[in-house]
Design a protein around this motif. Structure first.
Motif, PDB file in Angstrom:
ATOM      1  N   SER A   1      33.857 -41.574 -46.309  1.00  0.00           N
ATOM      2  CA  SER A   1      34.868 -41.754 -45.271  1.00  0.00           C
ATOM      3  C   SER A   1      35.058 -43.230 -44.918  1.00  0.00           C
ATOM      4  N   ALA A   2      34.496 -44.109 -45.722  1.00  0.00           N
ATOM      5  CA  ALA A   2      34.590 -45.560 -45.503  1.00  0.00           C
ATOM      6  C   ALA A   2      34.072 -45.946 -44.116  1.00  0.00           C
ATOM      7  N   LEU A   3      32.999 -45.272 -43.696  1.00  0.00           N
ATOM      8  CA  LEU A   3      32.366 -45.590 -42.408  1.00  0.00           C
ATOM      9  C   LEU A   3      30.907 -45.963 -42.661  1.00  0.00           C
ATOM     10  N   LYS A   4      30.215 -46.350 -41.567  1.00  0.00           N
ATOM     11  CA  LYS A   4      28.791 -46.680 -41.691  1.00  0.00           C
ATOM     12  C   LYS A   4      28.003 -45.760 -40.757  1.00  0.00           C
ATOM     13  N   ILE A   5      26.744 -45.550 -41.072  1.00  0.00           N
ATOM     14  CA  ILE A   5      25.892 -44.721 -40.203  1.00  0.00           C
ATOM     15  C   ILE A   5      25.896 -45.315 -38.780  1.00  0.00           C
ATOM     16  N   SER A   6      25.913 -46.645 -38.695  1.00  0.00           N
ATOM     17  CA  SER A   6      25.877 -47.287 -37.371  1.00  0.00           C
ATOM     18  C   SER A   6      27.171 -47.047 -36.570  1.00  0.00           C
ATOM     19  N   ASP A   7      28.245 -46.568 -37.239  1.00  0.00           N
ATOM     20  CA  ASP A   7      29.483 -46.237 -36.514  1.00  0.00           C
ATOM     21  C   ASP A   7      29.340 -44.941 -35.706  1.00  0.00           C
ATOM     22  N   ILE A   8      28.332 -44.126 -36.054  1.00  0.00           N
ATOM     23  CA  ILE A   8      28.164 -42.834 -35.366  1.00  0.00           C
ATOM     24  C   ILE A   8      27.745 -43.086 -33.913  1.00  0.00           C
ATOM     25  N   ASN A   9      28.501 -42.492 -32.974  1.00  0.00           N
ATOM     26  CA  ASN A   9      28.151 -42.632 -31.554  1.00  0.00           C
ATOM     27  C   ASN A   9      27.188 -41.539 -31.102  1.00  0.00           C
ATOM     28  N   LEU A  10      27.355 -40.328 -31.666  1.00  0.00           N
ATOM     29  CA  LEU A  10      26.426 -39.255 -31.310  1.00  0.00           C
ATOM     30  C   LEU A  10      26.240 -38.331 -32.505  1.00  0.00           C
ATOM     31  N   LEU A  11      24.971 -38.128 -32.866  1.00  0.00           N
ATOM     32  CA  LEU A  11      24.617 -37.196 -33.942  1.00  0.00           C
ATOM     33  C   LEU A  11      24.268 -35.848 -33.303  1.00  0.00           C
ATOM     34  N   ILE A  12      24.926 -34.789 -33.805  1.00  0.00           N
ATOM     35  CA  ILE A  12      24.639 -33.424 -33.325  1.00  0.00           C
ATOM     36  C   ILE A  12      23.958 -32.698 -34.481  1.00  0.00           C
ATOM     37  N   PRO A  13      22.626 -32.767 -34.554  1.00  0.00           N
ATOM     38  CA  PRO A  13      21.943 -32.125 -35.681  1.00  0.00           C
ATOM     39  C   PRO A  13      21.560 -30.680 -35.361  1.00  0.00           C
ATOM     40  N   HIS A  14      21.358 -29.902 -36.427  1.00  0.00           N
ATOM     41  CA  HIS A  14      20.831 -28.547 -36.246  1.00  0.00           C
ATOM     42  C   HIS A  14      19.480 -28.638 -35.546  1.00  0.00           C
TER      43      HIS A  14
END
Ligand code: UT7
Length: 327
Positions: free
Chosen positions: A241-254
């Motif tokens: 998606s041409a993004l970086k992991i650091s762009d994630i504001n909130l991770l909703i994991p299982h």
């Protein structure tokens, strides 16, 4: 012609009222609150009333999601219910929910265990983006307590019951689905399964006597694959998606085990405040897990407009999946 997108228009959740704490479990099996909390982060879980089925939980979550979406059931074009604890083998739990809602549309169940909501979200997104449908109800609902051996301490402390629902729409209001990725590896299906009750091993006095109608898990093996696949699928999706992991504001994991979530966050170099955790309240509620977490994160004000939300899940099958949403 402009490209069609889909996104979230309404969210709902329902957790049964009955709370089963670690201290309650101490009286049922050879375990301690200390062991459960230190190994899993779980403090309590919700348990459905006797006879309260997956559709009974799912319909409550679905009604709240429709209300949040300001949508009537008649506006739905499709209902997808992710569950591995359906009301019965057939008819589907989705048809039971369709009937109770009075919706007039197609309805089917989808079995991808704990990745169920991500799988259903991906299917709904594809069908809307293709132009076929406008509004799809996605429900994740589980009554795992009916399939747990309450004498097996290695599994009974981990799971709970609950439901979440999302209205996915071409006219979204909450968040736009950017991209999804799904994966599976049936060669490792044996490490997490309910062996009996299907056509491979129909129920018989022997299967009951041997407890083969209960959930079986090789926990340590599942733990390792869960950490690795959740990291890998998220990295692949973000890169695509041409993004970086650091762009994630909130991770909703299982939400299966706090230690799994911490390990994934560490490998992704995501700070703890960017990872949503509610496993202490509900334990592992399989396909309902990520949608309930998304619902609660939004209610708690953890999601702001413009945020990049990443859902990531892993479960029996084996299955895994991730979805990126721009709020
Ligand atoms: O949604 C996807 C599905 N599930 C998961 O993702 C779960 C993945 N796995 C896990 O979360 C962890 O592997 C568990 C929580 C299931 C287990 O944690 P662990 O640190 O991997 O423990 P273990 O299985 O290696 O067991 C350690 C010990 C064993 O005793 P011995 O053989 O070392 O003497 C178990 O018998 O802990 C014992 N044990 C317990 N003791 C007290 C297992 N369950 C319990 C218990 N209470 N409830």
């Amino acid at each position: 012609m402009s490209e069609i997108y889909s996104g979230i228009r309404g969210l709902g959740a329902y957790l049964p009222e009955k709370v089963l704490t670690n201290f309650d479990l101490e009286k049922m099996v050879d375990t301690t609150n200390d062991w459960i909390f230190s190994r899993t982060g779980i403090q309590e879980r919700r348990i459905a009333e006797k006879g309260q089925s997956a559709s009974a939980l799912g319909i409550k979550a679905a009604m709240e999601a429709l209300e949040d979406a300001e949508m009537a059931p008649s506006e739905l074009n499709l209902i997808i219910v992710a569950t591995v604890t359906p009301d019965m083998l057939f008819p589907s739990t989705a048809c039971a929910i369709q009937n109770q809602l009075g919706a007039k549309c197609g309805a089917f169940d989808l079995a991808a265990a704990c990745s169920g909501f991500t799988y259903a979200l991906t299917v709904a997104d594809g069908l809307i983006r293709s132009g076929l449908y406008q509004n799809i109800l996605v429900v994740g609902t589980e009554v795992l307590s009916s399939f747990i051996d309450w004498k097996d301490r290695s599994t009974c402390v981990l799971f709970g019951d609950g439901a979440g629902a999302a209205v996915i729409s071409r006219n979204f209001t909450h968040g736009k689905i950017i991209a999804s990725s799904l994966g599976s590896d049936g060669s490792q299906g044996d490490i997490l399964k309910i062996p009996a009750g299907g056509s491979a091993m129909p129920p018989s006095p022997e299967t009951i006597q041997n407890g083969l109608h209960f959930l079986k898990m090789q926990g340590a093996d599942v733990f390792k694959v869960a950490v690795r696949t959740m990291e890998d699928v998220l990295r692949e999706l973000v890169q695509r998606s041409a993004l970086k992991i650091s762009d994630i504001n909130l991770l909703i994991p299982h939400q299966a085990n706090r230690r799994i979530l911490q390990a994934v966050a560490e490998r992704l170099e995501l700070p703890e405040e960017k990872v949503y955790i509610n496993v202490h309240r509900y334990g592992n509620i399989s396909s309902a897990s990520t949608v309930v977490a998304l619902y609660e994160a939004q209610k708690e004000g953890r999601i702001k407009s413009g945020d990049l939300i990443a859902i990531v899940a892993f479960g029996g099958g084996l299955t895994w999946g991730a979805t990126l949403i721009r709020w």
